[in-house]
Design a protein around this motif. Sequence first.
Motif, mmCIF file in Angstrom:
data_model
loop_
_atom_site.group_PDB
_atom_site.id
_atom_site.type_symbol
_atom_site.label_atom_id
_atom_site.label_comp_id
_atom_site.label_asym_id
_atom_site.label_seq_id
_atom_site.Cartn_x
_atom_site.Cartn_y
_atom_site.Cartn_z
ATOM 1 N N VAL A 136 3.217 9.891 -1.117
ATOM 2 C CA VAL A 136 2.908 8.636 -1.407
ATOM 3 C C VAL A 136 2.449 7.800 0.174
ATOM 4 O O VAL A 136 1.265 7.177 0.011
ATOM 5 C CB VAL A 136 4.338 7.573 -1.524
ATOM 6 N N LEU A 182 0.664 -1.250 0.127
ATOM 7 C CA LEU A 182 0.245 0.085 -0.039
ATOM 8 C C LEU A 182 0.921 1.388 -0.096
ATOM 9 O O LEU A 182 0.416 2.239 -0.344
ATOM 10 C CB LEU A 182 -0.991 -0.032 1.353
ATOM 11 N N ARG A 195 -0.326 0.372 -5.648
ATOM 12 C CA ARG A 195 -0.895 0.810 -4.430
ATOM 13 C C ARG A 195 -2.612 0.758 -4.470
ATOM 14 O O ARG A 195 -3.350 0.170 -3.642
ATOM 15 C CB ARG A 195 -0.522 2.617 -4.347
ATOM 16 N N ASP A 202 3.775 1.339 -1.790
ATOM 17 C CA ASP A 202 4.425 1.204 -2.998
ATOM 18 C C ASP A 202 4.492 2.551 -3.729
ATOM 19 O O ASP A 202 3.639 3.231 -3.798
ATOM 20 C CB ASP A 202 3.947 0.172 -3.771
ATOM 21 N N CYS A 222 -5.237 -1.596 -2.343
ATOM 22 C CA CYS A 222 -6.117 -0.977 -1.771
ATOM 23 C C CYS A 222 -7.526 -1.862 -2.170
ATOM 24 O O CYS A 222 -8.352 -2.175 -1.425
ATOM 25 C CB CYS A 222 -6.813 0.461 -2.525
ATOM 26 N N ALA A 246 -1.355 6.559 0.648
ATOM 27 C CA ALA A 246 -1.462 5.120 1.163
ATOM 28 C C ALA A 246 -2.549 5.128 2.401
ATOM 29 O O ALA A 246 -3.417 4.427 2.342
ATOM 30 C CB ALA A 246 -0.089 4.513 1.490
#
Length: 311
Positions: free
Chosen positions: A225, A164, A172, A166, A176, A229
């Motif tokens: 990121v 998640l 990502r 990444d 999810c 996430a």
Amino acid sequence: MIDVSLPHTRPTSSPHVAEFVTRVLERLKPLTSEPEIHNHVHEENTQETDERTQAVKLLKTVLKWLMASAGRTFTTPPTVPTTSYDEMKQDARTCLSLMSQGLLYPEHIPLVLSGLEEMTGSRSWHARFSVLTFLQIMVFYNLFTVLSLPTEVLRVQKLVMQLLLDEQLEVRDMACTTLSGLLQCQFIPLDSSLQTQLQTLSQTCIPKARGELASTGTCFSSHLVRRHAGVLGLSACILSSPYDVPQWMPQILMELSDHLNDPQPIEMTVKKTLSEFRRTHHDNWQGHRQCFTDDQLLVLTNLLVSPCYYA
């Protein structure tokens, strides 16, 4: 006959599975080097070594063996003739799909997860993406077996949470989707610890000024990121309950609404989640709305019908 002992007969002397697999893997080493994996697009006009050519031919054969050992009979529709590498890629996808549907013994689960954990370190985001597609099917087909191993459940959760975060957006997004499915079947409990972890990630500060970036010595993209996430994790929670409103959902919806003006791709994630929430809860909204306070209903109504929602 491979490593089979029948009554009133002598054990078979060859081939032995472990020795045979070791010899095959040794001959496939030219295809397992890091540069080879990272450069997943092969140019037909590149000059190949005899060792690599033989390894490719062996890989095609191994893929056929694995598909046959899955015990599945399937037909493929007629297609336009393709190159040998296109055929090998299709065989690899089919093989991966069939292997993920296999029923595993409890002692095999740690070995499979170790292989998936190793693949998360690959430089190829396609490989990391495939880890998630394999993982979700493997878990669903072996749900009760994996649930009987609490340590392995934690490993699966850690693996999904790692991906998640990444750096690649596609990975990502798939993390999810995977997390949402695991929450929906209650494989991963949506407890206060997980909610706190996701909320902390979603509240990661994104530096705005160059001076702020320089003073913290950090990168804008890494902050983005982590924040994305967290938002994806909260979105997975919402999407895991498509036809009811658990006690925790109103607050998470309010937290998602705070990210509607965040940079992309966070903004798009929030809009997609709100759109999906509206679609799945529309039919029974008169009952669902009783789960929200007046203030929460006002915020949610403004989000779902305001011009910014459709922008």
